[in-house]
Design a protein around this motif. Sequence first.
Motif, PDB file in Angstrom:
ATOM      1  N   MET A  24      -1.220  -9.972  -8.434  1.00  0.00           N
ATOM      2  CA  MET A  24      -2.624 -10.030  -7.675  1.00  0.00           C
ATOM      3  C   MET A  24      -2.888 -10.452  -6.353  1.00  0.00           C
ATOM      4  N   ARG A  25      -2.143 -11.286  -5.463  1.00  0.00           N
ATOM      5  CA  ARG A  25      -2.024 -10.953  -4.144  1.00  0.00           C
ATOM      6  C   ARG A  25      -2.144  -9.507  -4.043  1.00  0.00           C
ATOM      7  N   LEU A  26      -0.557  -9.641  -3.502  1.00  0.00           N
ATOM      8  CA  LEU A  26      -0.368  -8.026  -3.207  1.00  0.00           C
ATOM      9  C   LEU A  26      -1.069  -6.973  -3.662  1.00  0.00           C
ATOM     10  N   ALA A  27      -1.703  -7.227  -4.433  1.00  0.00           N
ATOM     11  CA  ALA A  27      -3.228  -5.634  -4.865  1.00  0.00           C
ATOM     12  C   ALA A  27      -3.773  -6.140  -3.641  1.00  0.00           C
ATOM     13  N   ASP A  28      -4.999  -7.253  -4.136  1.00  0.00           N
ATOM     14  CA  ASP A  28      -5.440  -7.848  -2.896  1.00  0.00           C
ATOM     15  C   ASP A  28      -4.879  -7.613  -1.617  1.00  0.00           C
ATOM     16  N   GLU A  29      -3.629  -7.085  -1.365  1.00  0.00           N
ATOM     17  CA  GLU A  29      -3.792  -6.414  -0.045  1.00  0.00           C
ATOM     18  C   GLU A  29      -3.433  -5.513   0.577  1.00  0.00           C
ATOM     19  N   GLY A  30      -3.621  -4.710  -0.911  1.00  0.00           N
ATOM     20  CA  GLY A  30      -3.706  -3.465  -0.797  1.00  0.00           C
ATOM     21  C   GLY A  30      -2.317  -2.589  -2.057  1.00  0.00           C
ATOM     22  N   ALA A  31      -0.917  -3.274  -2.612  1.00  0.00           N
ATOM     23  CA  ALA A  31      -0.407  -2.408  -2.360  1.00  0.00           C
ATOM     24  C   ALA A  31      -0.569  -2.180  -3.640  1.00  0.00           C
ATOM     25  N   LEU A  32       0.778  -1.294  -4.052  1.00  0.00           N
ATOM     26  CA  LEU A  32       0.512  -0.462  -5.638  1.00  0.00           C
ATOM     27  C   LEU A  32       1.989  -1.478  -6.157  1.00  0.00           C
ATOM     28  N   VAL A  34       3.913  -2.341  -9.852  1.00  0.00           N
ATOM     29  CA  VAL A  34       4.182  -1.877 -11.166  1.00  0.00           C
ATOM     30  C   VAL A  34       3.895  -3.751 -11.812  1.00  0.00           C
ATOM     31  N   VAL A  35       3.991  -3.985 -12.634  1.00  0.00           N
ATOM     32  CA  VAL A  35       4.147  -5.321 -13.785  1.00  0.00           C
ATOM     33  C   VAL A  35       5.339  -4.975 -14.561  1.00  0.00           C
ATOM     34  N   GLY A  36       6.331  -5.672 -14.022  1.00  0.00           N
ATOM     35  CA  GLY A  36       6.764  -5.753 -16.008  1.00  0.00           C
ATOM     36  C   GLY A  36       7.189  -7.367 -16.284  1.00  0.00           C
ATOM     37  N   ASP A  37       7.417  -7.304 -17.420  1.00  0.00           N
ATOM     38  CA  ASP A  37       7.260  -8.609 -18.396  1.00  0.00           C
ATOM     39  C   ASP A  37       7.669  -8.168 -19.667  1.00  0.00           C
ATOM     40  N   ILE A  38       9.006  -9.191 -20.346  1.00  0.00           N
ATOM     41  CA  ILE A  38       9.666  -9.131 -21.680  1.00  0.00           C
ATOM     42  C   ILE A  38       8.146  -9.217 -22.409  1.00  0.00           C
ATOM     43  N   ASN A  39       7.117  -9.799 -21.847  1.00  0.00           N
ATOM     44  CA  ASN A  39       5.696  -9.806 -23.261  1.00  0.00           C
ATOM     45  C   ASN A  39       5.195  -8.704 -22.842  1.00  0.00           C
ATOM     46  N   GLU A  40       5.329  -7.581 -23.117  1.00  0.00           N
ATOM     47  CA  GLU A  40       4.342  -6.158 -22.598  1.00  0.00           C
ATOM     48  C   GLU A  40       3.229  -6.132 -22.638  1.00  0.00           C
ATOM     49  N   GLU A  41       2.470  -6.901 -24.066  1.00  0.00           N
ATOM     50  CA  GLU A  41       1.070  -7.301 -23.522  1.00  0.00           C
ATOM     51  C   GLU A  41       0.862  -7.868 -22.146  1.00  0.00           C
ATOM     52  N   TRP A  42       1.373  -8.757 -21.900  1.00  0.00           N
ATOM     53  CA  TRP A  42       1.076 -10.030 -21.009  1.00  0.00           C
ATOM     54  C   TRP A  42       1.509  -8.870 -19.442  1.00  0.00           C
ATOM     55  N   ALA A  43       1.818  -7.964 -19.453  1.00  0.00           N
ATOM     56  CA  ALA A  43       2.229  -7.070 -18.475  1.00  0.00           C
ATOM     57  C   ALA A  43       1.232  -6.345 -18.199  1.00  0.00           C
ATOM     58  N   LYS A  44       0.343  -5.718 -19.154  1.00  0.00           N
ATOM     59  CA  LYS A  44      -0.409  -4.884 -19.391  1.00  0.00           C
ATOM     60  C   LYS A  44      -1.663  -5.590 -19.122  1.00  0.00           C
ATOM     61  N   ASP A  45      -1.611  -7.207 -19.334  1.00  0.00           N
ATOM     62  CA  ASP A  45      -3.200  -7.559 -19.143  1.00  0.00           C
ATOM     63  C   ASP A  45      -3.028  -8.447 -17.634  1.00  0.00           C
ATOM     64  N   SER A  46      -2.192  -8.125 -16.894  1.00  0.00           N
ATOM     65  CA  SER A  46      -2.680  -8.410 -15.584  1.00  0.00           C
ATOM     66  C   SER A  46      -2.370  -8.106 -14.665  1.00  0.00           C
ATOM     67  N   ALA A  47      -1.452  -6.584 -14.945  1.00  0.00           N
ATOM     68  CA  ALA A  47      -2.096  -5.371 -14.446  1.00  0.00           C
ATOM     69  C   ALA A  47      -3.911  -4.960 -14.990  1.00  0.00           C
ATOM     70  N   ALA A  48      -4.195  -5.344 -16.004  1.00  0.00           N
ATOM     71  CA  ALA A  48      -5.614  -4.887 -16.618  1.00  0.00           C
ATOM     72  C   ALA A  48      -6.250  -5.869 -15.531  1.00  0.00           C
ATOM     73  N   ALA A  49      -6.465  -7.292 -15.084  1.00  0.00           N
ATOM     74  CA  ALA A  49      -6.783  -8.003 -14.429  1.00  0.00           C
ATOM     75  C   ALA A  49      -7.305  -7.445 -12.833  1.00  0.00           C
ATOM     76  N   ILE A  50      -5.610  -6.339 -12.435  1.00  0.00           N
ATOM     77  CA  ILE A  50      -5.698  -5.911 -10.704  1.00  0.00           C
ATOM     78  C   ILE A  50      -6.740  -4.874 -10.726  1.00  0.00           C
ATOM     79  N   THR A  51      -6.380  -3.959 -11.814  1.00  0.00           N
ATOM     80  CA  THR A  51      -7.181  -2.861 -11.620  1.00  0.00           C
ATOM     81  C   THR A  51      -8.874  -3.615 -11.868  1.00  0.00           C
ATOM     82  N   LYS A  52      -9.325  -4.104 -12.814  1.00  0.00           N
ATOM     83  CA  LYS A  52     -10.713  -4.306 -12.873  1.00  0.00           C
ATOM     84  C   LYS A  52     -11.467  -5.388 -11.615  1.00  0.00           C
TER      85      LYS A  52
END
Length: 253
Positions: A24-32, A34-52
């Motif tokens: 989230m902090r990196l995205a707030d600074e303007g970075a693009l 890719v969130v990776g996690d062994i729990n794919e749902e968590w990774a997608k949730d984290s990315a969704a919070a950023i895009t929101k």
Amino acid sequence: MRGLNGKIGVVAGGGRGIGAATAMRLADEGALVVVGDINEEWAKDSAAAITKKGGKAIGVYLDGTSADSQKAIVAAALAEFGGLDFFHSNLAGGTEGDVDALNCPEDVFDRSVAINLKSHLLATQAALPAMLEHGGGGAMIYTSSGAASAGAAWQVAYPMTKNGIHALARHVAAKWGKDGIRANVICPGLIMTEAVAQHLSEAQVNDMRQRTPSPRLGKPDDIAGAVAFLASDDGIFINGQVWHVNGGTQMRD
């Protein structure tokens, strides 16, 4: 922070806790990101919070102990965003059954090596070629632990493997520094993530608060800020270093 806007990076283990806060902090600074996690749902949730919040991110499955999975997340960054400027290798675990040196089963030790050390080598092997190919360098940022230098009597494999990350980062810095590659390590102290909070009693939390020189305990955002600095152009002359971010619980040169 200078030089993060438009940079492309991976946050491994970014589904929860330190990794999610860092993404989230990196995205707030303007970075693009890719969130990776062994729990794919968590990774997608984290990315969704950023895009929101208006940032740019995708979430993908990542098994850090698999070379193919590490290559796949780098490939996802290249395919989605067109490059790779930094990789935050933020993977840890496998501490169950890790006790003293006389009582640590071999399978427990092997699991700790795979998760806490081999994963970081595999991340390096996947990420460095992509960074070197475009000629602009890049940043490898590894999460270690204060356990690497604390002299814990209650575990052996985890601190051993975390120490190995420091050697890896210094190797990468020494070998590819002239090519613009920076490799640094963050050693968090006690950071009150969701997982940590679930495993500590109120008495343990109060004890840690008393023993910490800072007026509060650590938060995931504290690590996120350090990672963002090291990934940015503000951190361009920092290489081969181990940063302890712990509120003063360990005071080291």
